[in-house]
Design an enzyme around this catalytic site. Structure first.
Site, PDB file in Angstrom:
ATOM      1  N   SER A   1      25.782   9.683  32.961  1.00  0.00           N
ATOM      2  CA  SER A   1      24.986  10.790  32.428  1.00  0.00           C
ATOM      3  C   SER A   1      23.741  10.230  31.770  1.00  0.00           C
ATOM      4  O   SER A   1      23.738   9.081  31.310  1.00  0.00           O
ATOM      5  CB  SER A   1      25.807  11.570  31.395  1.00  0.00           C
ATOM      6  OG  SER A   1      25.007  12.471  30.657  1.00  0.00           O
TER       7      SER A   1
ATOM      8  N   TYR B   1      31.240  10.814  24.037  1.00  0.00           N
ATOM      9  CA  TYR B   1      30.801  11.112  25.395  1.00  0.00           C
ATOM     10  C   TYR B   1      29.684  10.164  25.818  1.00  0.00           C
ATOM     11  O   TYR B   1      29.776   9.501  26.862  1.00  0.00           O
ATOM     12  CB  TYR B   1      30.326  12.567  25.497  1.00  0.00           C
ATOM     13  CG  TYR B   1      29.904  12.936  26.902  1.00  0.00           C
ATOM     14  CD1 TYR B   1      30.846  13.331  27.840  1.00  0.00           C
ATOM     15  CD2 TYR B   1      28.566  12.866  27.297  1.00  0.00           C
ATOM     16  CE1 TYR B   1      30.474  13.652  29.136  1.00  0.00           C
ATOM     17  CE2 TYR B   1      28.184  13.184  28.585  1.00  0.00           C
ATOM     18  CZ  TYR B   1      29.132  13.574  29.496  1.00  0.00           C
ATOM     19  OH  TYR B   1      28.761  13.876  30.780  1.00  0.00           O
TER      20      TYR B   1
END
Length: 255
Positions: A135, A145
């Site tokens: 990401s 994350y």
């Protein structure tokens, strides 16, 4: 026909990979947790594209699920897409530590183990590719994350360097770093994305097109979308503390 193994294959970027690769003539191995949805997706791909679509129900947060996925990867695949992943509803101290550990198992341990399982066969055949879905959060400050996705990027680069002398460039490992993409991801994490401007959104099919194009070119880090290429480029020039302040709240409004 070549075979592609896709984790998290029933929704979002994983499903987009499945559709594109089936249209390109790949047979598929589709992994997800929901058996009914998995079988429905596989049947649709078989009917539409005339390819084989094998299903594997597995939870990559469990040892049994990881072991089953490893076993299938060792049997031989031409392309592995480590796509399975999720976001949390809340920031670090608001999330139970068990849930944080589950994220690390899915985002990091599963990527490591499936890459390790698939690579030997690819190197023996001197062909193949691995796409590890990370990401743009890997280049910002986004708690567990972002940290897990930064690990995916660094891991993928390291493995690509390790195999460079063994594959003559015919086996490639790449980290895919999409930005905000129209999928179920944010809804599942109960994130309110209503304030994000439309130009920041990517289409899942466009992300997959960019990924496969970059994989063919031997790119190690693929960042789809001009807007996100610019953001990642700027993030490397801006002081880390400022990046942290700018990125910590973006898209993180929870229902």
């Amino acid at each position: 026909m070549p075979t592609a193994f896709i984790t998290g294959a029933t929704a979002g970027i994983g499903a987009a990979f499945a559709r594109r690769l089936a249209s390109d003539g790949f047979d598929l191995v589709l992994l997800a947790r929901d058996t009914e949805r998995l079988e429905r997706a596989a049947a649709g791909l078989r009917e539409r594209y005339g390819v084989r679509a094998e299903t594997l129900t597995a939870d990559l947060a469990t040892e049994a699920g990881l072991a089953a996925a490893e076993e299938r990867a060792r049997e031989g695949v031409d392309l592995l897409v480590n796509n399975a992943g999720f976001g949390h509803n809340g920031v670090f101290l608001d999330v139970p530590v068990a849930d944080e550990i589950t994220m690390l198992k899915v985002h990091c341990e599963a990527v490591l183990r499936l890459t390790h399982a698939a690579l030997p066969g690819m190197l023996e055949r001197d062909r193949g590719g691995i796409v590890n879905v990370a990401s743009v959060a890997a280049f910002a400050t986004r708690g567990t994350y972002g940290a897990s996705k930064a690990w995916v990027v660094n891991f993928s680069q390291g493995v690509a360097a390790d195999i460079r002398g063994r594959s003559r460039g015919r086996v490639r490992v790449m980290a895919l770093c999409p930005g905000f993409t129209h999928t179920e991801f944010h809804q599942r994490a109960s994130m309110d994305m209503s304030g994000l401007p439309e130009f920041m959104w990517l289409k899942d099919a466009d992300v997959v097109d960019a990924a496969l194009r970059d994989l063919r070119r031997g790119v190690q880090i693929s960042v789809p979308g001009a807007q996100y290429k610019a953001i990642v480029g700027l993030s490397r020039l801006v002081p880390r503390g400022l990046v942290a302040r700018l990125s910590s709240d973006t898209g993180r409004h929870y229902d």
